[in-house]
Design an enzyme around this catalytic site. Sequence first.
Site, short mmCIF file in Angstrom:
data_model
loop_
_atom_site.label_atom_id
_atom_site.label_comp_id
_atom_site.label_asym_id
_atom_site.label_seq_id
_atom_site.Cartn_x
_atom_site.Cartn_y
_atom_site.Cartn_z
N SER A 148 0.83 -1.22 0.00
CA SER A 148 0.00 0.00 0.00
C SER A 148 0.86 1.26 0.00
CB SER A 148 -0.96 -0.01 1.19
OG SER A 148 -0.28 -0.29 2.38
N HIS B 13 -2.12 -8.87 1.82
CA HIS B 13 -1.79 -7.61 2.51
C HIS B 13 -2.92 -7.29 3.49
CE1 HIS B 13 0.16 -3.89 3.25
NE2 HIS B 13 -0.20 -3.18 2.19
N HIS C 228 5.52 -12.74 7.50
CA HIS C 228 5.77 -11.35 7.11
C HIS C 228 6.96 -11.30 6.17
CE1 HIS C 228 6.27 -6.99 7.32
NE2 HIS C 228 5.00 -6.99 7.71
N ARG D 163 2.76 -4.71 16.65
CA ARG D 163 1.38 -4.23 16.51
C ARG D 163 0.41 -5.32 16.97
NH1 ARG D 163 1.61 -2.79 10.26
NH2 ARG D 163 2.48 -4.90 10.34
N ASP E 172 -2.52 -8.38 11.46
CA ASP E 172 -3.88 -8.76 11.04
C ASP E 172 -4.46 -9.90 11.87
OD1 ASP E 172 -4.06 -6.84 9.04
OD2 ASP E 172 -2.88 -8.09 7.70
N1 NMX Z 1 0.86 -19.67 5.86
C1 NMX Z 1 1.31 -20.61 5.00
N2 NMX Z 1 2.38 -20.43 4.21
C2 NMX Z 1 3.04 -19.27 4.35
C3 NMX Z 1 2.66 -18.27 5.25
C4 NMX Z 1 1.49 -18.51 6.02
N3 NMX Z 1 1.02 -17.60 6.86
N4 NMX Z 1 3.52 -17.24 5.14
C5 NMX Z 1 4.41 -17.57 4.19
N5 NMX Z 1 4.12 -18.80 3.69
C6 NMX Z 1 4.76 -19.49 2.60
C7 NMX Z 1 4.65 -18.62 1.34
O1 NMX Z 1 3.36 -18.76 0.73
C8 NMX Z 1 5.78 -19.15 0.51
O2 NMX Z 1 5.37 -20.37 -0.07
P1 NMX Z 1 5.87 -20.83 -1.53
O3 NMX Z 1 7.34 -20.99 -1.40
O4 NMX Z 1 5.12 -22.08 -1.76
O5 NMX Z 1 5.49 -19.71 -2.45
C9 NMX Z 1 6.85 -19.46 1.56
O6 NMX Z 1 6.15 -19.59 2.82
C10 NMX Z 1 7.89 -18.35 1.70
O7 NMX Z 1 7.23 -17.12 1.93
P2 NMX Z 1 7.94 -15.99 2.81
O8 NMX Z 1 9.18 -15.59 2.12
O9 NMX Z 1 8.04 -16.43 4.23
O10 NMX Z 1 6.82 -14.82 2.78
P3 NMX Z 1 6.66 -13.65 1.73
O11 NMX Z 1 7.60 -12.56 2.09
O12 NMX Z 1 6.70 -14.15 0.33
O13 NMX Z 1 5.15 -13.20 2.02
C11 NMX Z 1 3.29 -12.76 3.42
C12 NMX Z 1 4.79 -12.53 3.20
C13 NMX Z 1 2.83 -11.85 4.54
C14 NMX Z 1 2.54 -12.35 2.15
C15 NMX Z 1 3.04 -14.24 3.77
O14 NMX Z 1 3.66 -14.54 5.00
C16 NMX Z 1 1.56 -14.61 3.83
O15 NMX Z 1 0.98 -14.92 2.80
N6 NMX Z 1 0.94 -14.56 5.06
C17 NMX Z 1 -0.49 -14.79 5.19
C18 NMX Z 1 -1.26 -13.58 4.75
C19 NMX Z 1 -1.09 -12.44 5.72
O16 NMX Z 1 -1.20 -12.59 6.92
N7 NMX Z 1 -0.85 -11.24 5.17
C20 NMX Z 1 -0.80 -10.01 5.98
C21 NMX Z 1 0.60 -9.39 6.08
C22 NMX Z 1 0.57 -8.16 6.92
N8 NMX Z 1 -0.20 -7.12 6.32
O17 NMX Z 1 -1.01 -6.52 6.95
O18 NMX Z 1 0.01 -6.78 5.14
C1 MLT Z 2 2.03 -3.52 6.48
O1 MLT Z 2 1.67 -2.98 7.53
O2 MLT Z 2 2.14 -2.88 5.42
C2 MLT Z 2 2.26 -5.00 6.46
O3 MLT Z 2 2.75 -5.46 7.69
C3 MLT Z 2 3.03 -5.49 5.28
C4 MLT Z 2 4.48 -5.10 5.17
O4 MLT Z 2 5.02 -4.34 5.92
O5 MLT Z 2 5.11 -5.66 4.24
#
Ligand code: NMX
Ligand code: MLT
Length: 441
Positions: A240, A270, A317, A326, A372
């Site tokens: 964002s 996100h 994350h 947070r 979240d």
């Molecule tokens: N559950 C299952 N698998 C996960 C999760 C999770 N919560 N988090 C990461 N992974 C997997 C991810 O999908 C990836 O799989 P693959 O290799 O098959 O593509 C692998 O672990 C490596 O990912 P990371 O490098 O640890 O995470 P990345 O930096 O790519 O993504 C998020 C970060 C936040 C997008 C990821 O952790 C996620 O999808 N979390 C769940 C959604 C979430 O809670 N998002 C909110 C983030 C905060 N916000 O407010 O924005």
């Molecule tokens: C945010 O607050 O934007 C989320 O935690 C995602 C991030 O920092 O990558």
Amino acid sequence: MSKLKEKLQEKIEAWRPRTTALLKKAGDVKLGDVTIGMALGGARGVKCLVTDISYLDPQEGIRFRGFTIPETLEKLPKVPGGEMPYVEGFLYLLLTGDLPTKADAEEVAKEFKARARVPQYVFDVLRAMPRDTHPMTMLSAAILCMQRDSVYVRRYNEGLGKNDHWDPTYEDAMNLLARLPEIGAYIFRMKYRADTPIAPDFNLDLGGNFAHMMGVAKPYDDVARLYFILHSDHESGNVSAHAGHLVASALSDVYYAASAMINGLAGPLHGLANQEVLRWIQDVMEKMGGKVPTEEEMKKFVWDTLESGQVIPGFGHAVLRKTDPRYMEQRNFCLKHLPDDLIFKYVDLLFRVTPPILEKQGKAKNPWPNVDAQSGVIQWYYGIREYDFYTVLFGIGRALGVMCNIIWDRALGYPIERPKSVTTAMLEELAAKAQPTAAKT
Ligand code: NMX
Ligand code: MLT
């Protein structure tokens, strides 16, 4: 000129020589290297954005203008009768880098009140949309349609020197921030409370007025203040903040930029994850007939989700490598105000069982909960059970940080953003040169 704007002008003029000197004297100094993994991996870890509004340390979490979350909440002036600080005072801190006095915070509150009138056409646009439109789409459209009022565009078309771009950007940003709470609450009451919007009460501070317009009693005013502050900024690389900065870098005005910021926040990886957390929990509750699962039962739900190829919302994350502060701040709020709430018990159980499972699965680099995972439970407790709406709250908060960043982008003359792309063949060629043996196998 308002006191805040005057103060900001002083800060900008004092800061500009630092940026100019860095560019002139040290422009060639390396910040790091970019690997093929980084290019294919969503630019993770590439250091190429500059902001002084907040900084995210992977172990410690966010600092707003150098202050941790507990320090921020402790040092800012509090709204009389409440536990939480003025959002207006927090904005003062983000924008100027200085802690405000209570009088400073109240001055910003006065400035917001003077700017807060939402044009009727915004409500007309919202009312013209099908009522089942997602609230984030409504919020984005409401912001975008106010673009016609951009002071920046008018002044740009009249001819605006580069050093002055921040000034009408400030005007647009403050107008937008002043109007967002009413727009958010209007969407909520129109969609989910039988179309019964509540008129603003400008005797209240921003958080208090938001709670009033939502129609939720105390301490929801403090919940609103806490939410907007916690969600405001997370340095510049998240989707964002980055979307807002990127769009604004083309000198698109803040309405275009904020609408883009909301669109990015609306993705399930996100900001939408807060709604996904509640959806996930509701699904488990239904399967459990409303009972709290045992640890073993909860572990099975988590594994089932992972094994079906989905993520556990609210965990992991891109930068953080520990529990999000947070999350902890909201957890502390829950422990104080709603320790016996059923959904909180679910969230708490998830906090215990999920990290070891994600560690065992071995994919997520960070097994810990993010912001979240905790935010929906508080809203639910205070009667906001339409979880589609939760990301709107995130969006109103995130606008604070994104607007401050865009004002400073303009003040420091940051150029249009334009990273370079390469082709897959180029990567293969580079890989073969760097690792001739590996490339052959
Ligand atoms: N559950 C299952 N698998 C996960 C999760 C999770 N919560 N988090 C990461 N992974 C997997 C991810 O999908 C990836 O799989 P693959 O290799 O098959 O593509 C692998 O672990 C490596 O990912 P990371 O490098 O640890 O995470 P990345 O930096 O790519 O993504 C998020 C970060 C936040 C997008 C990821 O952790 C996620 O999808 N979390 C769940 C959604 C979430 O809670 N998002 C909110 C983030 C905060 N916000 O407010 O924005
Ligand atoms: C945010 O607050 O934007 C989320 O935690 C995602 C991030 O920092 O990558």
